[in-house]
Design a protein around this motif. Structure first.
Motif, PDB file in Angstrom:
ATOM      1  N   SER A 118      -2.276  13.542 -43.194  1.00 40.27           N
ATOM      2  CA  SER A 118      -2.614  14.051 -41.853  1.00 40.27           C
ATOM      3  C   SER A 118      -2.856  12.901 -40.880  1.00 40.27           C
ATOM      4  O   SER A 118      -2.658  13.054 -39.674  1.00 40.27           O
ATOM      5  N   GLU A 121      -2.846  21.149 -46.575  1.00 43.76           N
ATOM      6  CA  GLU A 121      -3.139  21.316 -45.148  1.00 43.76           C
ATOM      7  C   GLU A 121      -2.234  20.425 -44.312  1.00 43.76           C
ATOM      8  O   GLU A 121      -1.689  20.829 -43.288  1.00 43.76           O
ATOM      9  N   ALA A 122      -2.099  19.190 -44.744  1.00 44.82           N
ATOM     10  CA  ALA A 122      -1.350  18.216 -43.949  1.00 44.82           C
ATOM     11  C   ALA A 122       0.157  18.490 -43.990  1.00 44.82           C
ATOM     12  O   ALA A 122       0.851  18.308 -42.986  1.00 44.82           O
ATOM     13  N   ASN A 145       1.528  21.428 -44.344  1.00 39.97           N
ATOM     14  CA  ASN A 145       1.689  22.597 -43.469  1.00 39.97           C
ATOM     15  C   ASN A 145       1.615  22.177 -41.999  1.00 39.97           C
ATOM     16  O   ASN A 145       2.406  22.617 -41.163  1.00 39.97           O
ATOM     17  N   GLN A 146       0.678  21.304 -41.714  1.00 44.02           N
ATOM     18  CA  GLN A 146       0.507  20.806 -40.338  1.00 44.02           C
ATOM     19  C   GLN A 146       1.773  20.077 -39.865  1.00 44.02           C
ATOM     20  O   GLN A 146       2.256  20.294 -38.745  1.00 44.02           O
TER      21      GLN A 146
END
Lengths: 321, 330
Positions: free
Chosen positions: B119, B155-156, B158-159
């Motif tokens: 991220s 999360e990252a 997907n981000q």
């Protein structure tokens, strides 16, 4: 024309976006929707391409902010509730807070934490996280208690070259109003004496400033003059102002809304005890929330956190010693 | 194919450098903490970084990326200065070994928490795009298969997909996360499912085969530069060392070591490139001699440089001096 604490936060972000091209906002539901509390209302319209909805990924939100800061941006991250920042805890305390020290690269990010309890919010929408973050080196922790501080300290936060945890109190969002925002007064790191007194000092911050003032007003009726110190920033902590107040009054009560084990109030008492022991006429006292999760029902919630009445009781015990 | 030769030279240099680090560790005294090497992963690491341009692209290397670091252009001295903890290095004794980088030069310094670097790389690219200076630059970072079990990674990834960021993620599936085998790490049939799950382009490659690695990363980097969004490359290989030099890796079964996964990418690359007449025995000998001299010179120089002095250290974790407690401005 009056402005609420919440409107001050929106206005400060407006001003930050207007004056600093490097600022952008990133958080859940903050763009077209304007945020769960409307703290970013209309900002995506007023500043197209600079206000972004984030996925429900607190870790990645903070990681992205750190990366952007490396490239010269000054992101403001909105956590929907302070409680959810635990999901981004690692990026805050290990990535953001260590960046400058490890790599000599400053990390100008601001993380807004809608903090503290409101009736009916329950265990996971009520927490006060300042103590947790203050424990880590490399972070600045701000806890504004007034509309003006909410405005100016948020602008200060954006301008600082360090990661700032901005603890804005949800209870104050709508309750607190000011007629206008005056000039910038105190710099970050300075406490404010909000009420002078000579019989005892209350050191506190955020929403508890207002509960403490009410308690002080109540004790005034019995002839006690209570000095109330608003820390404004819990880290750095203005120890000088605290000690100077204790020198005047000889008695200290420290009040915080966070859980009781350790934390800001314990830090204040530790500093006073070790640096001003000779100035004390009574054992220093502290008052916090209870050591349980934050309850849902208002009957329980009101007893869980300090209030003007429990602060008043504590002050009477302190004054009786 | 010129990139294969460049990558090979970085692999060779990294192998020699890490042999030096390992021997320093065994000798004791010079290196304070552990030593973490990338033996067996050099082809996969350099195969990515050889496509990146320092000064333009972002590269966030991880624990086993000495070869990639050299291919990207990290100075040899940064390695020794960080391992020895001298104040002339990028980390100035405040952090060590593989935790090094120069963020403002496009090389963030990894923290130990796996998955959390992606991220950050996303954010670097995101800011550049916002500032209108992304151009066709890309970001790349790497991770082991174990790191793909973290929430931070998911999360990252997907981000990155949501933001369509030009990021290349190299997953070195080296079969063991420290000692934990893949059977206890993930249950999906294929790590490429991680890419599919997020709408990300995925590639599989034999991580022991340099020409295959250079070729697959060439395609991935090209697509990322052209606006194709995140690209995830999974390389199958085996770490030919312990997790760190303190670890004898006795948990890796012999049949895995003798399987194709256990093929040493360095001699294999050498034979491939020789068979294609891209390099000669004589060149390899010459490069070895040069690299050994450079390594010795860098070590000698870093050894002469000052170690941190606690009395001169400013012990300041904030860049704003006036906010450090006890140092308020009047």
């Amino acid at each position: 024309m009056s402005m609420t604490y919440l409107e001050a936060i929106r206005e400060a972000q407006y001003e930050a976006l207007r004056t600093h091209p490097s600022v952008f906002l990133y958080g859940q539901d903050i763009a077209a929707f304007g945020g769960a509390f409307k703290a970013t209302k209309n900002l995506s319209k007023e500043f197209p391409g600079r206000v972004f909805d984030a996925p429900i990924s607190e870790d990645a939100m903070v990681g992205l902010a750190v990366g952007a800061a490396i490239e010269g941006a000054r992101p403001i991250i909105e956590m929907q509730f302070a409680d959810f920042s635990t999901c981004g805890f690692n990026q805050i305390v290990n990535q953001a807070a260590t960046l400058y020290w490890r790599t000599n690269t400053s990390c100008p990010i601001t993380i807004r934490l809608p903090s503290g309890g409101t009736a009916g919010s329950g265990p996971f929408h009520s927490q006060s996280m300042e103590s947790l973050y203050a424990h880590y080196p490399g972070l600045v922790i701000l806890t504004p208690a007034t509309v003006e501080d909410a405005y100016w300290m948020l602008l200060d936060a954006v301008e600082l070259d360090d990661p700032v945890i901005f603890c804005e109190h949800k209870f104050l969002y709508y309750h607190l109003k000011a007629d206008q925002i005056g000039e910038r007064t105190l710099p970050i790191g300075k406490a404010r004496i909000v009420r002078p007194g000579r019989h005892a000092t209350v050191v506190t911050y955020s929403a508890m400033v207002h509960e403490s003032i009410r308690a002080a007003e109540e004790l005034q009726k019995d002839g006690y003059q209570i000095e109330v110190v608003d820390l404004r920033s819990v880290k750095p902590m203005d120890t000088d102002t605290i000690l100077a107040s204790v020198a005047r009054t000889g008695r200290i009560l420290c009040v915080g809304e966070a859980f009781p084990w350790g934390g800001v109030t314990a830090e204040v008492i530790a500093r006073v005890s070790s640096e001003a022991f000779h100035l004390l006429d009574a054992p220093p006292m502290r008052l916090n929330a209870k050591d349980t999760p934050i309850p849902y029902h208002p009957n329980l919630w009101k007893s869980h956190r300090p209030t003007s009445s429990s602060i008043g009781d504590a002050l009477r015990r302190l004054l009786r010693y | 194919m010129a990139q294969c030769v460049t990558a090979f030279k970085s692999m060779l240099q990294a192998r020699l450098l890490e042999e030096k680090l390992a021997s320093l560790y065994r000798a004791g005294g010079r290196i304070v903490g552990g030593v973490y090497i990338g033996k067996g992963q050099e082809a996969f690491s350099a195969g990515l970084a050889v496509h990146l341009e320092k000064g333009k692209d972002v590269y966030g290397p991880l624990i086993r990326d000495q070869a990639g670091r050299l291919a990207f252009g990290e100075p040899l001295l940064d390695t020794f200065r960080t391992y020895l903890g001298v104040i002339t290095g990028p980390m100035r004794g405040r952090d060590g070994n593989v935790h090094r980088g120069r963020p403002r030069e496009g090389m963030p310094a990894m923290i130990s928490h796996l998955g959390s670097l992606l991220s950050v790389v996303n954010g670097m690219l995101f800011a550049r795009r916002l500032q209108g200076r992304l151009g066709d630059s890309v970001g790349a970072t790497s991770l082991g298969e174990g790191g793909t079990s973290t929430g931070a990674f998911h999360e990252a990834l997907n981000q990155a997909a949501i933001e369509k960021l030009p990021v290349i993620i190299a997953i070195a599936n080296n079969q063991f996360s420290y000692s934990t085998p893949n059977s206890r790490q993930f249950a999906c049939g294929d790590l490429l499912d991680r890419a599919r799950g997020y709408g990300v382009q995925g590639y599989a490659v034999d991580g022991t085969d340099l020409t295959a690695c250079v070729s697959v990363f060439s395609e991935a980097v090209k697509r990322a530069r052209a606006g194709g969004g995140p690209q995830l490359v999974v390389g199958s290989l085996l770490r030919l060392s312990g997790h760190g030099e303190h670890d004898d890796s006795s948990y890796i079964p012999d049949q895995v070591k003798s399987s194709p996964l256990g093929q040493d990418c360095l001699p294999y690359a050498e034979s491939q490139l020789k068979a294609s007449d891209l390099i000669t025995d004589e060149e390899v000998r010459k490069w070895k001699d040069e690299f050994l001299m450079e390594i010795d010179a860098a070590l000698a120089q870093a050894s002469k440089e000052p170690t941190p002095d606690p009395f001169r250290e400013n012990w300041r974790a904030l860049s704003t001096a006036g906010l450090v407690e006890g140092q308020f401005e009047a």
